[in-house]
Scaffold this active site. Structure first.
Site, PDB file in Angstrom:
ATOM      1  N   LYS A   1       0.811  -1.209  -0.010  1.00  0.00           N
ATOM      2  CA  LYS A   1       0.032   0.027   0.032  1.00  0.00           C
ATOM      3  C   LYS A   1       0.814   1.243   0.133  1.00  0.00           C
ATOM      4  O   LYS A   1       0.602   2.408  -0.588  1.00  0.00           O
ATOM      5  CB  LYS A   1      -0.939   0.083   1.336  1.00  0.00           C
ATOM      6  CG  LYS A   1      -2.235  -1.104   1.085  1.00  0.00           C
ATOM      7  CD  LYS A   1      -2.873  -1.153   2.513  1.00  0.00           C
ATOM      8  CE  LYS A   1      -3.770  -2.410   2.232  1.00  0.00           C
ATOM      9  NZ  LYS A   1      -4.620  -2.703   3.446  1.00  0.00           N
TER      10      LYS A   1
ATOM     11  N   GLN B   1      -4.307  -1.511   9.804  1.00  0.00           N
ATOM     12  CA  GLN B   1      -4.460  -2.968   9.218  1.00  0.00           C
ATOM     13  C   GLN B   1      -4.984  -4.063  10.059  1.00  0.00           C
ATOM     14  O   GLN B   1      -4.470  -3.954  11.314  1.00  0.00           O
ATOM     15  CB  GLN B   1      -3.005  -3.293   8.756  1.00  0.00           C
ATOM     16  CG  GLN B   1      -2.735  -4.525   7.974  1.00  0.00           C
ATOM     17  CD  GLN B   1      -3.500  -4.467   6.630  1.00  0.00           C
ATOM     18  OE1 GLN B   1      -3.612  -3.528   6.050  1.00  0.00           O
ATOM     19  NE2 GLN B   1      -4.054  -5.619   5.981  1.00  0.00           N
TER      20      GLN B   1
ATOM     21  N   ASP C   1     -11.084   3.045   4.998  1.00  0.00           N
ATOM     22  CA  ASP C   1     -11.164   1.514   4.965  1.00  0.00           C
ATOM     23  C   ASP C   1     -12.787   1.255   4.969  1.00  0.00           C
ATOM     24  O   ASP C   1     -13.003   0.004   4.871  1.00  0.00           O
ATOM     25  CB  ASP C   1     -10.628   1.118   6.161  1.00  0.00           C
ATOM     26  CG  ASP C   1      -9.684   0.011   6.012  1.00  0.00           C
ATOM     27  OD1 ASP C   1      -9.359  -0.240   4.659  1.00  0.00           O
ATOM     28  OD2 ASP C   1      -8.878  -0.243   7.145  1.00  0.00           O
TER      29      ASP C   1
HETATM   30  N1  GUN Z   1      -6.780  -7.071   6.605  1.00  0.00           N
HETATM   31  C1  GUN Z   1      -7.171  -7.660   5.288  1.00  0.00           C
HETATM   32  N2  GUN Z   1      -7.941  -6.790   4.223  1.00  0.00           N
HETATM   33  C2  GUN Z   1      -7.949  -5.407   4.976  1.00  0.00           C
HETATM   34  C3  GUN Z   1      -8.240  -4.264   4.476  1.00  0.00           C
HETATM   35  O1  GUN Z   1      -8.803  -3.925   3.321  1.00  0.00           O
HETATM   36  N3  GUN Z   1      -8.104  -3.094   5.302  1.00  0.00           N
HETATM   37  C4  GUN Z   1      -7.756  -3.367   6.458  1.00  0.00           C
HETATM   38  N4  GUN Z   1      -7.331  -2.451   7.380  1.00  0.00           N
HETATM   39  N5  GUN Z   1      -7.100  -4.452   7.151  1.00  0.00           N
HETATM   40  C5  GUN Z   1      -7.168  -5.637   6.258  1.00  0.00           C
END
Ligand code: GUN
Length: 290
Positions: A49, A93, A116
C-alpha cells in the site's frame, strides 16, 4: 472463458487517481497507516500500500505498535491523526490483537477519514446508499472489476460466500445497491446445502478464506467467479516455502466460467487501488470549495 485481469484494471484506476491527485497540487493527499505487531501478511500488505501510494503521488506515513499496545495508546495516536488537517485517510491494518475490539478501534477513526470503510458510520451510509459513502476497499474492488470488465449485474443472482465485516457483508450491500441491482444471497460456514445454493449463482464472490473451497461441481456453466481468497499453502518448490491460492479451485472451475479472476492478479491489486481512490476522494472533499 475470459480471465479478468485485476492488475490491468487496477492500473487503469491508479492512472485515473494519479491524474486527479496532480490536479489537487499544491495539496498532497495523505494516508496514515497503523500496523500492530509483525504478522507477515500484514507487513506485506502495508508495504504494498505504501509503494502504490508513492506511485500515484499520495503521501503515506506508517506507525507500528507492538502487539502489547493498549487501547489508550492506540486511541491517542488515532485522535492525533483525526485532528491533523494534513491527514486525509487513516487505515488500521486488520487483524488486530485479541485484546483490542476491532469495531471500537475502527469507530475511533473520524468518519471523514475512514478510507477503509469499516466504521459504523461508513457501513450505515453504505446501506443507506448515501453517495460518496466509503466502501471497504476489497468489496469496492470486486464491484469495480465487474463494472470495468463489462459484467451485467442487474437482476442477476449473486452469491457471496463469506460474511466477514471486511469483505462478505459490504460486498453483499454493494451488489444489492442501485447500480448493481443484483439479487443477493450470503452463504457462510453454517449454510446448509451450500453447494446447491452456489450452483444457482450467476455471479459468485468467494470470500470464505479456505483454499480451493469452491469446486467445479458448485459452479453452473457460464457463471462469473470473483475470487477474493488469499491463502498461503505449503509449496516446497518455492523459495518462500509457500504459494498463494484463492478460495476457488481455479484449474477445475475456470473452464466452466464466462469470466473468472485469477489469484494472484485478480482482486488483490484492486483492494490497493480502491484504497488510493478513497484517500483521493477524502482529500478532495476536505478542500475548501471555490
Ligand atoms: N486486512 C485484510 N484486508 C484488509 C483491508 O482491506 N483493510 C485493512 N485495514 N485490513 C485488512
Amino acid at each position: 472463458m475470459r480471465l479478468i485481469d485485476g492488475n490491468a484494471i487496477a492500473q487503469q484506476v491508479l492512472n485515473e487517481v494519479k491524474a486527479r491527485v496532480s490536479q489537487l497540487a499544491p495539496t498532497v493527499p495523505q494516508v496514515a497507516f497503523v500496523r500492530i505487531g509483525e504478522d507477515p501478511a500484514s507487513v506485506s500488505y502495508v508495504t504494498k500500500k505504501q509503494k502504490t501510494a508513492a506511485e500515484v503521488g499520495i503521501q503515506a506515513t506508517l506507525k507500528v505498535f507492538p502487539e502489547t499496545v493498549t487501547q489508550a495508546e492506540l486511541y491517542a495516536h488515532l485522535d492525533a491523526l483525526n485532528a491533523d488537517k494534513n491527514v486525509h485517510g487513516i487505515l488500521i491494518q486488520a487483524p488486530l490483537p485479541k485484546h483490542l475490539s476491532e469495531t471500537d478501534v475502527f469507530n475511533r477513526v473520524h468518519p471523514s477519514k475512514d478510507v477503509d470503510g469499516f466504521s459504523t458510520q461508513s457501513i450505515g451510509r453504505l446501506i443507506q446508499e448515501i453517495p460518496g459513502a466509503f466502501a471497504a476497499c476489497t468489496p469496492a474492488g470486486v464491484i469495480e472489476l465487474l463494472r470495468r470488465s463489462g459484467v451485467a449485474t442487474a437482476g442477476k443472482h449473486a452469491v457471496v460466500v463469506g460474511r466477514s465485516l471486511i469483505v462478505g457483508k459490504p460486498a453483499a450491500a454493494l451488489l444489492l445497491a442501485k447500480g448493481c441491482d443484483c439479487t443477493v444471497t450470503v452463504a457462510h460456514s453454517r449454510t446448509q446445502n451450500l453447494a446447491a445454493l452456489v450452483r444457482q449463482a450467476d455471479i459468485i464472490v468467494a470470500a470464505i478464506g479456505k483454499p480451493h473451497f469452491i469446486k467445479a461441481d458448485m459452479v453452473k456453466d457460464g457463471a462469473v467467479v470473483i475470487d477474493v481468497g488469499i491463502n498461503r499453502i505449503p509449496d516446497a518448490t518455492k523459495k518462500t516455502g509457500y504459494r498463494i491460492v484463492g478460495d476457488v479451485d481455479f484449474e477445475a472451475v475456470a473452464p466452466k466460467c464466462e469470466a473468472i479472476t485469477p489469484v494472484p492478479g485478480g482482486v488483490g491489486p484492486m483492494t490497493v487501488a480502491m484504497l488510493m481512490k478513497n484517500t483521493l476522494e477524502a482529500c478532495e472533499r476536505a478542500q475548501p470549495r471555490a
